[in-house]
Design an enzyme around this catalytic site. Structure first.
Site, PDB file in Angstrom:
ATOM      1  N   CYS A   1      -3.535  52.047  82.148  1.00 21.93           N
ATOM      2  CA  CYS A   1      -4.780  52.377  82.844  1.00 21.93           C
ATOM      3  C   CYS A   1      -5.916  51.447  82.399  1.00 21.93           C
ATOM      4  O   CYS A   1      -5.877  50.257  82.659  1.00 21.93           O
ATOM      5  CB  CYS A   1      -5.120  53.852  82.641  1.00 21.93           C
ATOM      6  SG  CYS A   1      -6.336  54.482  83.819  1.00 21.93           S
TER       7      CYS A   1
ATOM      8  N   HIS B   1      -0.179  57.170  83.907  1.00 23.18           N
ATOM      9  CA  HIS B   1      -0.186  58.019  82.715  1.00 23.18           C
ATOM     10  C   HIS B   1       1.077  58.875  82.693  1.00 23.18           C
ATOM     11  O   HIS B   1       1.590  59.277  83.739  1.00 23.18           O
ATOM     12  CB  HIS B   1      -1.407  58.948  82.713  1.00 23.18           C
ATOM     13  CG  HIS B   1      -2.705  58.248  82.530  1.00 23.18           C
ATOM     14  ND1 HIS B   1      -3.046  57.620  81.350  1.00 23.18           N
ATOM     15  CD2 HIS B   1      -3.755  58.071  83.372  1.00 23.18           C
ATOM     16  CE1 HIS B   1      -4.258  57.099  81.466  1.00 23.18           C
ATOM     17  NE2 HIS B   1      -4.708  57.351  82.681  1.00 23.18           N
TER      18      HIS B   1
END
Length: 514
Positions: A330, A449
């Site tokens: 991310c 994630h």
């Protein structure tokens, strides 16, 4: 109407989240339909539900303990700090806007209808709701507009168990002092006290417990030992971030960014036998690990500037040049690119040079990408070849979009389980496939994630590391993540059953505030 019980603490990190999770597990084991609830959570660790809504991970963990699907109803307000004095305010799973601390303090009581609506909807499928407070109920400067501790207990007519942390010392002062700072109407809500995280012989506490009754007129319903349970933590106060263990067969480092988010991405790797996973905040601790992760962050540009100033960026670049594997997740993926642009002032504004390890560039936008995904890695090259054609699942949660240069090698293809939030150009509709992440030589990045919670990905990356280091992969002990979590929740529940007066707890639940 569901029955309700609330866990409050004398301070942050007093153990409220685990106590609430343990009660959820006990009540589930005893045949009740139980759900967790926290009106307002402040944390950088968040989760995307099956509806594409964002909530705090503590209530996800408690929902797992209760054996139910996580729902944003369990956490209607989430605050994600963007600076020392401001947060992104998320209401019912969607971004409302960024606010400074003073602005939010004046605004938060307008959210009471949202809180009550979520709670009453949760009641429809619950016999008992376990509510968690936040911080301390005795912050006298905040009490007048409280929506998460005693103010919420009054709204929900919830009896309160107040927990103090003896591991930090001064537990009697914590409990007595908190009770003395409460208003008489608030003290009446407290039906039991808990001494949490105790190490040693309980009989040593008995004189203090007897004396405390004369000050509080509230019984101690349990002395809970410091339990060695491995359950996902909520935020940067987590003990795991401070652990300093010796090197295992495989040494994995996570850069401990100031605004690191979703460090639970790496918990599954930490649990494996033969693996050392370390959180590193300065150059002297870095060494020469087998793999370096740059984790997610709520402020990509600010945290990259922090790495630049303290020498960690230069150290990671040196490791990359020395053929050490580097991977960003991310915000960490965004850092690894060539350019970070923020034309709308979502973070710092302006344009910033990235680390230049991946041929991508990121443009921040106000719309947030929120979706659960299933994916498969591409045919990767070089040291990442062992990760080719591996399936995984997880979720994306980030601001803006990352664009590829012409020669970029895609890391994976993902299928979105719901549409993207906001009107972001070139983003995928629900059910469509889109490219995700990038790989170049020994550096890789992904927006997903929870990617290492997937067993195929977990095993593939560790086999790849073992082969690269010349190790027999049987030296690494595999863990079934779901089964492991269930064992830990059962262990937590067993410990609470032994240390809490559960007859008293059930009586408090049944009688409520009558």
């Amino acid at each position: 109407m569901a029955k309700v019980i609330m866990i409050q603490g004398t301070m942050s990190n007093a153990g409220k989240s685990l106590l609430a999770a343990g009660l959820c597990r006990i009540l589930k084991q005893d045949g009740y339909r139980v759900a967790p609830f926290k009106s307002q959570n402040m944390a950088l660790n968040s989760y995307i539900t099956s509806e594409g809504l964002e909530m705090g991970r503590a209530q996800v963990m408690q929902a797992e303990a209760a054996g139910i699907e996580p729902s944003v109803l369990m956490n209607p307000i989430l605050l994600k700090p963007t600076s020392d004095v401001g947060s992104q305010v998320i209401v019912n799973g969607e971004v409302r806007r960024n606010m400074g601390a003073k602005e939010y303090f004046q605004y938060k009581k307008t959210l009471i209808p949202d809180i009550l609506a979520a709670y009453h909807e949760l009641e429809k499928n619950s016999d008992i709701i376990v509510v968690e407070g936040a911080g301390s109920p005795a912050e006298i400067n905040l009490k007048s507009d409280d929506i998460v501790n005693m103010g919420l207990a009054k709204l929900l007519h919830a009896p309160v168990l107040l927990a103090g942390d003896i591991d930090r010392g001064g537990v009697f002062a914590q409990l007595v002092g908190t009770m003395m700072l409460l208003e008489p109407s608030e003290r009446q809500l407290v039906k039991g006290l808990i001494i949490n995280k105790f190490r040693g012989d309980k009989s040593i506490l008995d004189p203090g417990i007897e004396m405390m009754k004369s000050y509080t007129d509230v019984p101690v319903v349990g002395v809970v030992p410091y339990m060695q349970v491995d359950i996902d933590d909520e935020d940067s106060l987590a003990d795991r971030l401070e652990r300093r263990r010796g090197h295992g067969l495989l040494d994995i480092v996570v850069i401990r960014l100031p605004r690191m988010s979703n460090f639970t991405d790496f918990n599954a790797l930490e649990r494996l036998k033969g693996v050392t996973l370390r959180y590193v905040g300065n150059v002297t601790e870095l060494g020469r690990p087998d793999l370096v992760f740059l984790p997610g962050t709520k402020n990509t540009m600010g945290d990259l500037q922090w790495m630049r100033m303290n020498g960690l960026e230069a150290a990671v670049l040196k490791l990359a040049a020395d053929d050490v594997l580097i991977m960003g997740i991310c915000g960490g993926y965004q850092m690894l690119g060539e350019i970070l642009s923020d034309p709308e002032g979502v973070e710092a504004g302006g344009t910033m040079r990235g680390m230049g390890l991946l041929p991508v560039r990121t443009v921040f936008a106000r719309e947030k990408v929120r979706t659960r995904v299933r994916g498969r890695t591409e045919r990767l090259t070089g040291p990442w070849e062992g990760l080719s054609d591996v399936t995984f699942e997880g979720y994306e949660i980030h601001m803006g979009h990352t664009f590829y240069d012409e020669d970029a090698v895609r890391f994976s293809t993902v299928r979105c389980e719901m549409g993207w939030d906001g009107n972001i150009p070139d983003m995928a509709a629900a059910g469509a496939e889109t490219e995700n992440g990038c790989q170049k030589a020994n550096v890789a990045g992904s927006y997903v994630h929870g990617i290492f919670d997937s067993v195929p990905m977990q095993r593939s990356i560790l086999r790849m590391l073992c082969k690269r280091k010349g190790l027999d992969e049987t030296a690494i002990g595999w863990v079934d993540e779901k089964e492991y979590k269930e064992q830990q929740y059962d262990k937590l529940a067993a410990g609470l059953r032994q240390s809490l007066d559960m007859e008293a707890v059930y009586r408090i639940i049944e009688e409520g505030l009558t």
